[in-house]
Scaffold this active site. Structure first.
Site, PDB file in Angstrom:
ATOM      1  N   ARG A   1       0.893  -1.021  -0.155  1.00 45.53           N
ATOM      2  CA  ARG A   1      -0.262  -0.076   0.141  1.00 45.53           C
ATOM      3  C   ARG A   1       0.887   1.332  -0.114  1.00 45.53           C
ATOM      4  NH1 ARG A   1      -2.769  -3.189   3.331  1.00 45.53           N
ATOM      5  NH2 ARG A   1      -4.403  -4.421   2.785  1.00 45.53           N
TER       6      ARG A   1
ATOM      7  N   GLU B   1      -4.368  18.005 -10.613  1.00 49.06           N
ATOM      8  CA  GLU B   1      -4.373  18.455 -12.160  1.00 49.06           C
ATOM      9  C   GLU B   1      -6.483  18.194 -11.834  1.00 49.06           C
ATOM     10  OE1 GLU B   1      -4.194  14.425 -14.422  1.00 49.06           O
ATOM     11  OE2 GLU B   1      -3.195  16.000 -15.702  1.00 49.06           O
TER      12      GLU B   1
ATOM     13  N   HIS C   1      -1.244  13.256 -30.379  1.00 45.29           N
ATOM     14  CA  HIS C   1      -1.557  11.997 -30.123  1.00 45.29           C
ATOM     15  C   HIS C   1      -2.444  10.987 -30.671  1.00 45.29           C
ATOM     16  CE1 HIS C   1      -2.057  12.897 -25.009  1.00 45.29           C
ATOM     17  NE2 HIS C   1      -0.595  12.145 -25.296  1.00 45.29           N
TER      18      HIS C   1
END
Ligand code: NAD
Ligand code: ZN
Length: 348
Positions: free
Chosen positions: A120, A229, A244
């Site tokens: 984790r 973000e 892209h």
């Protein structure tokens, strides 16, 4: 040597060290007790550097083990991640230990994913060995693996430190430098005209230490403004909407596709915003050895790919355009603007 810091609020979360010979400072950067375990992950092209760093760390009292992942995108797979988890199990890794990824952006992306998920979450550091990793992939806390599509699984997790040794960057093959420099000049177009001027003067033979420092400063600044973000980081996607589509329909390297995408965005901005820097932008990209068009690309396929992108984004197609150098804006382009973008790269 220069130090850049990523902050979350008042808390420093990641340090980026840029300079010549800085990879030899790695043992000093680890402030843990001797006997702590360190796993050094590398890719085939960085084995020698990784071995040298592992020796340095061993000399400083750490218990070091090494693992070589497959090259490039082949490393960004869940199967490889599982192999590395098993390797860490075998090394009896604990949460106090640290994973260090030595390589390009593919290697740092998967290293970050492994470190963020194993037990984790264990600490990570990156030694970024390509120009693209140095100015882009290793910075900002995005980790990922590919699942059918690129980067479809990942978490946000920052390495404690990123080391960019300019001696390593200078020794890269020229072609590598040019591809990575596309992302560097992108940061110039959106935020630092001195980067543009440096490439205008000397092309790819410019002082890459200064370029990396400036470009890292731009990315760190944007990430610090928008740590999670939610919005303003989007300006880093300059050239990427068309880029892209070019990348996935032609298989061009990311940096080349982004260069072509920036040319397209320049033409779109001339149409949509009266941007006057389109010719200057083309000239500097050409001087750097980057392509301005992809003659092998098919207009229909590129359009279809952009339409597919549009469906994934609730707000429709988005494009970053420049009002002028250093002033990016995010827009939803209309058909005429998209046509202007594609016409600018001979795809209308
Ligand atoms: N996390 C992010 O925010 C982010 C941003 C941009 C790109 N990326 C990812 O970065 C990856 C592309 O980066 P990249 O091109 O650095 O990837 P990469 O790791 O595949 O490196 C490219 C090639 O360079 C080789 N290489 C690495 N270091 C070298 C050295 N010092 N000398 C000679 N060869 C060397 C590698 O073995 C590989 O073949 C993609 O997977 C992309 O998705 C991530
Ligand atoms: Zn990019």
């Amino acid at each position: 040597m220069r130090r850049h810091v990523i902050w979350r609020g008042d808390e420093p979360v990641s340090t980026i060290l840029v300079g010549r010979g800085v990879s030899s400072m790695l043992p000093e950067l680890l402030t843990r007790r001797a006997g702590q375990r360190v796993a050094v992950l590398c890719q085939p092209s960085t084995v020698r550097l990784a071995e040298r760093l592992a020796n340095d760390l061993q000399g400083a009292g750490y218990e070091v083990s090494g693992y070589t992942l497959p090259d490039g995108e082949e490393a960004k797979q869940l199967g490889v991640v599982e192999d590395v988890y098993r390797f860490l199990n075998g090394a009896r890794f604990t949460r106090d230990d640290i994973v260090i990824g030595v390589g390009g952006g593919a290697l740092t992306d998967v290293t970050g994913f492994i470190a963020a998920t194993y037990l984790r979450g264990v600490s990570a550091m990156y030694v970024a060995t390509t120009l693209l990793a140095a100015v882009d992939a290793a910075i900002g806390g995005k980790t990922a693996v590919n699942v059918d599509g690129k980067n479809l699984a990942g978490v946000f997790s920052h390495p404690e430190a990123v080391i960019v040794d300019i001696d390593t960057i200078d020794a890269l093959p020229r072609r590598h430098k040019i591809i990575g420099a596309a992302e560097a000049v992108k940061t110039g177009f959106i935020a630092d005209t001195q980067i543009i001027e440096a490439f205008e003067a000397d092309g790819i033979d410019t002082d890459l230490e200064d370029i990396v420092n400036r470009s890292v400063a731009v990315k760190v600044g944007v990430v610090n403004e928008d740590f999670t973000e939610r919005g303003s980081r989007a300006i880093l996607n300059y050239g990427h909407t068309v880029g892209h589509a070019i990348e996935s329909t032609t298989g061009r390297p990311h940096g080349e596709a982004v260069a072509i995408g920036m040319v397209a965005a320049g033409h779109a901005a001339a149409h949509h915003l009266d941007f006057t820097g389109s010719t200057r932008q083309r000239d500097v990209l050409a001087k750097m050895g980057l392509p301005l068009t992809a003659p092998e690309a098919e207009a229909e396929a590129v359009r279809a790919m952009m339409a597919l992108d549009k469906k994934r984004d609730s707000g429709g197609l988005r494009m970053v355009l420049l009002e002028e150098f250093g002033s990016p804006v995010l827009i939803h382009p209309n058909d005429a603007t998209v046509r202007a973008a594609l016409a600018g790269i001979d795809l209308a």
